[in-house]
Design an enzyme around this catalytic site. Sequence first.
Site, mmCIF file in Angstrom:
data_model
loop_
_atom_site.group_PDB
_atom_site.id
_atom_site.type_symbol
_atom_site.label_atom_id
_atom_site.label_comp_id
_atom_site.label_asym_id
_atom_site.label_seq_id
_atom_site.Cartn_x
_atom_site.Cartn_y
_atom_site.Cartn_z
ATOM 1 N N LYS A 109 -61.172 57.047 66.725
ATOM 2 C CA LYS A 109 -59.902 57.326 66.328
ATOM 3 C C LYS A 109 -60.588 59.114 65.542
ATOM 4 O O LYS A 109 -58.880 59.710 65.938
ATOM 5 C CB LYS A 109 -60.762 56.349 65.031
ATOM 6 C CG LYS A 109 -58.545 57.005 63.552
ATOM 7 C CD LYS A 109 -59.046 56.032 62.681
ATOM 8 C CE LYS A 109 -59.836 56.226 61.251
ATOM 9 N NZ LYS A 109 -58.911 57.942 60.223
ATOM 10 N N ASN A 110 -60.877 59.167 65.181
ATOM 11 C CA ASN A 110 -60.730 60.684 64.987
ATOM 12 C C ASN A 110 -60.737 61.950 65.248
ATOM 13 O O ASN A 110 -61.390 62.956 65.377
ATOM 14 C CB ASN A 110 -62.195 60.561 63.486
ATOM 15 C CG ASN A 110 -62.429 59.961 62.415
ATOM 16 O OD1 ASN A 110 -60.863 59.926 62.207
ATOM 17 N ND2 ASN A 110 -63.157 60.392 60.846
ATOM 18 N N ARG A 118 -58.444 64.623 48.308
ATOM 19 C CA ARG A 118 -58.021 65.625 49.185
ATOM 20 C C ARG A 118 -56.437 66.383 48.849
ATOM 21 O O ARG A 118 -55.653 66.261 49.639
ATOM 22 C CB ARG A 118 -57.198 64.120 50.518
ATOM 23 C CG ARG A 118 -58.611 62.603 50.064
ATOM 24 C CD ARG A 118 -58.452 61.693 51.044
ATOM 25 N NE ARG A 118 -59.113 61.869 52.005
ATOM 26 C CZ ARG A 118 -58.553 61.035 52.895
ATOM 27 N NH1 ARG A 118 -58.230 60.275 52.943
ATOM 28 N NH2 ARG A 118 -59.386 61.146 54.670
ATOM 29 N N ASP A 156 -68.297 58.539 55.605
ATOM 30 C CA ASP A 156 -67.183 57.004 56.422
ATOM 31 C C ASP A 156 -68.211 55.897 56.125
ATOM 32 O O ASP A 156 -67.190 54.406 56.149
ATOM 33 C CB ASP A 156 -66.116 57.176 57.836
ATOM 34 C CG ASP A 156 -65.651 58.386 57.193
ATOM 35 O OD1 ASP A 156 -65.332 58.289 56.370
ATOM 36 O OD2 ASP A 156 -65.160 58.434 58.262
ATOM 37 N N ARG A 213 -56.520 50.613 60.810
ATOM 38 C CA ARG A 213 -55.782 51.465 60.616
ATOM 39 C C ARG A 213 -56.751 52.130 62.111
ATOM 40 O O ARG A 213 -56.248 52.616 63.034
ATOM 41 C CB ARG A 213 -55.910 52.409 59.721
ATOM 42 C CG ARG A 213 -54.591 52.208 58.834
ATOM 43 C CD ARG A 213 -54.043 52.885 58.187
ATOM 44 N NE ARG A 213 -54.352 54.307 58.281
ATOM 45 C CZ ARG A 213 -55.798 54.575 56.731
ATOM 46 N NH1 ARG A 213 -56.600 54.426 55.875
ATOM 47 N NH2 ARG A 213 -56.376 55.930 58.096
HETATM 48 C C1 UD1 Z 1 -61.992 63.565 58.219
HETATM 49 C C2 UD1 Z 1 -61.943 62.331 58.832
HETATM 50 C C3 UD1 Z 1 -62.364 60.833 57.615
HETATM 51 C C4 UD1 Z 1 -63.786 61.318 57.338
HETATM 52 C C5 UD1 Z 1 -64.075 63.275 56.553
HETATM 53 C C6 UD1 Z 1 -65.084 63.475 56.012
HETATM 54 C C7 UD1 Z 1 -60.202 62.454 60.452
HETATM 55 C C8 UD1 Z 1 -58.989 62.252 60.991
HETATM 56 N N1 UD1 Z 1 -61.065 62.724 59.224
HETATM 57 O O1 UD1 Z 1 -61.012 64.215 56.820
HETATM 58 O O2 UD1 Z 1 -62.458 59.830 58.355
HETATM 59 O O3 UD1 Z 1 -64.291 60.869 55.590
HETATM 60 O O4 UD1 Z 1 -63.410 63.978 57.143
HETATM 61 O O5 UD1 Z 1 -65.832 62.893 56.792
HETATM 62 O O6 UD1 Z 1 -61.139 63.008 61.074
HETATM 63 N N2 UD1 Z 1 -61.288 69.286 51.007
HETATM 64 C C9 UD1 Z 1 -60.344 69.839 50.211
HETATM 65 N N3 UD1 Z 1 -59.759 70.881 50.626
HETATM 66 C C10 UD1 Z 1 -59.068 71.072 52.255
HETATM 67 C C11 UD1 Z 1 -59.439 69.487 52.886
HETATM 68 C C12 UD1 Z 1 -60.635 68.858 52.144
HETATM 69 O O7 UD1 Z 1 -61.523 70.586 48.986
HETATM 70 O O8 UD1 Z 1 -58.297 71.582 52.411
HETATM 71 C C13 UD1 Z 1 -61.755 68.005 50.194
HETATM 72 C C14 UD1 Z 1 -62.012 67.314 50.447
HETATM 73 O O9 UD1 Z 1 -60.967 66.714 49.256
HETATM 74 C C15 UD1 Z 1 -63.036 66.359 50.734
HETATM 75 C C16 UD1 Z 1 -64.018 67.243 51.593
HETATM 76 O O10 UD1 Z 1 -63.355 68.192 51.342
HETATM 77 O O11 UD1 Z 1 -64.233 66.012 49.092
HETATM 78 C C17 UD1 Z 1 -63.699 66.375 53.114
HETATM 79 O O12 UD1 Z 1 -62.348 66.313 53.764
HETATM 80 P P1 UD1 Z 1 -62.492 66.581 54.950
HETATM 81 O O13 UD1 Z 1 -63.578 66.872 55.654
HETATM 82 O O14 UD1 Z 1 -61.613 67.811 55.649
HETATM 83 O O15 UD1 Z 1 -61.871 65.623 54.949
HETATM 84 P P2 UD1 Z 1 -60.670 64.991 56.628
HETATM 85 O O16 UD1 Z 1 -60.470 66.303 57.336
HETATM 86 O O17 UD1 Z 1 -59.593 64.643 55.873
#
Ligand code: UD1
Length: 417
Positions: free
Chosen positions: A22-23, A121, A306, A398
């Site tokens: 998925k990811n 997030r 995850d 999902r």
């Molecule tokens: C992706 C994965 C998700 C996984 C996560 C962490 C996909 C579709 N989803 O989610 O399954 O749990 O990586 O391995 O690939 N953050 C900020 N600012 C930002 C972006 C992120 O502060 O602009 C923080 C988030 O709140 C969180 C951390 O960074 O605490 C990690 O988030 P991120 O690595 O961005 O996860 P996703 O890409 O949303």
Amino acid sequence: MSVIEVRGRRPLKGELIVQGSKNAVLPMMAASVLNKGITVIDNVPGIQDVFCMMGILDSLGCCCALHKHRLQIDASGLCGASISRCDMEAMRSSILLLGPLLGRLGEAAVYEPGGCMIGKRPIDLHLMALKRLGAAVEEGGEGKPLTARAGRLSGAMVEFPYPSVGATENAICAAVAASGRTVLTGCAREPEIEELCRFLTAMGASIRGAGSRVITIEGGLALHDCHYRAGGDRIVAGTYLLAAAGTGGEIVLTGAGARELCPVLCVLKRLGGFLYEEEGLLFFKSQGRPAALTAVTGPHPGFPTDLQSVLMAVLSVADGESAVRETVFESRFATVGELVKLGADIALSGDTARIRGLGCLKGASVEAKDLRGGAALAVAGLLADGATRISGCGHIMRGYEDICRDLACLGASIAWR
Ligand code: UD1
């Protein structure tokens, strides 16, 4: 079909082909709009998030067709750069279209993305990277979309203070379309980033350093149609391997790479399992009741957040006291209350859960609170005496093509009701 019934206390045993990732697939789908033509991706899982992304792409003028795990995206007709609020809120990965749309059309209008409620997030790191590449971003606020505009993005140095997976992916896609060289530092190193880069390279992009902290992109090259096969889902594979460890089972998985699963395999060994990989097959044999342990989630190559709730389910029946610390998402313990309903002895304190292992759990009615937490409840049901009924399973669909089909294939007594 959103209730699952599980009858536990049977060791998992058997062989399974793991679904596509998925990811990995969702960012590739978003990135496909960079190509003014046809992209074909094989091994695409039939899951709600993929259907949702197909719907969004279609609403933007693309034409998507999924048949037997082969997804064709024709992005030649892409005309819209605005995603509706409802589509944005349907899943977190909708935000992955921001960079590709900006790169292809020079503009994009989006709302705050939805997704599992596992923390705040924010998207500040996504926006920071796009601004560095020359986008003018106007944050929408109450009821209004966020807009990003750039005549043409230009290559730049971008430093991430935290290795966000999604922000790294958005920045890579935008940099592929930007003119000149972009150097991204502090990048996420998840295997899905490497896959996105391999996919974009197959489309004609020039990218070095994927899988490391520093990724260099020579942007602005002409892109072309491509045909790519996505890898297996390491989180789905990890779910079933952990379930085998909890139930004292013995399973063989095809399609899941040991390299991508490395942090999970380390934990499986500590739980007390025998593992080996041969010619694309991954063998796991439990060596009895799981051993208690201490684990900390973290960005790759740390233990994946995850799988945190799935690991907690298994540790609920481990021999001794365990601790799991969550460092990636601040509110990812919503499943603890449901595990406790199944008899688990878990105490939460800040970012750490302490788990006192019991002989087994007891079947009960529980509710999936998010995607991975829902899968953790299915695993917990396998460890419980009697019947466990899980409601709210729309979350699980999902990301898992059919968790009941897969676990039943491994000998579990589990079915949709
Ligand atoms: C992706 C994965 C998700 C996984 C996560 C962490 C996909 C579709 N989803 O989610 O399954 O749990 O990586 O391995 O690939 N953050 C900020 N600012 C930002 C972006 C992120 O502060 O602009 C923080 C988030 O709140 C969180 C951390 O960074 O605490 C990690 O988030 P991120 O690595 O961005 O996860 P996703 O890409 O949303």
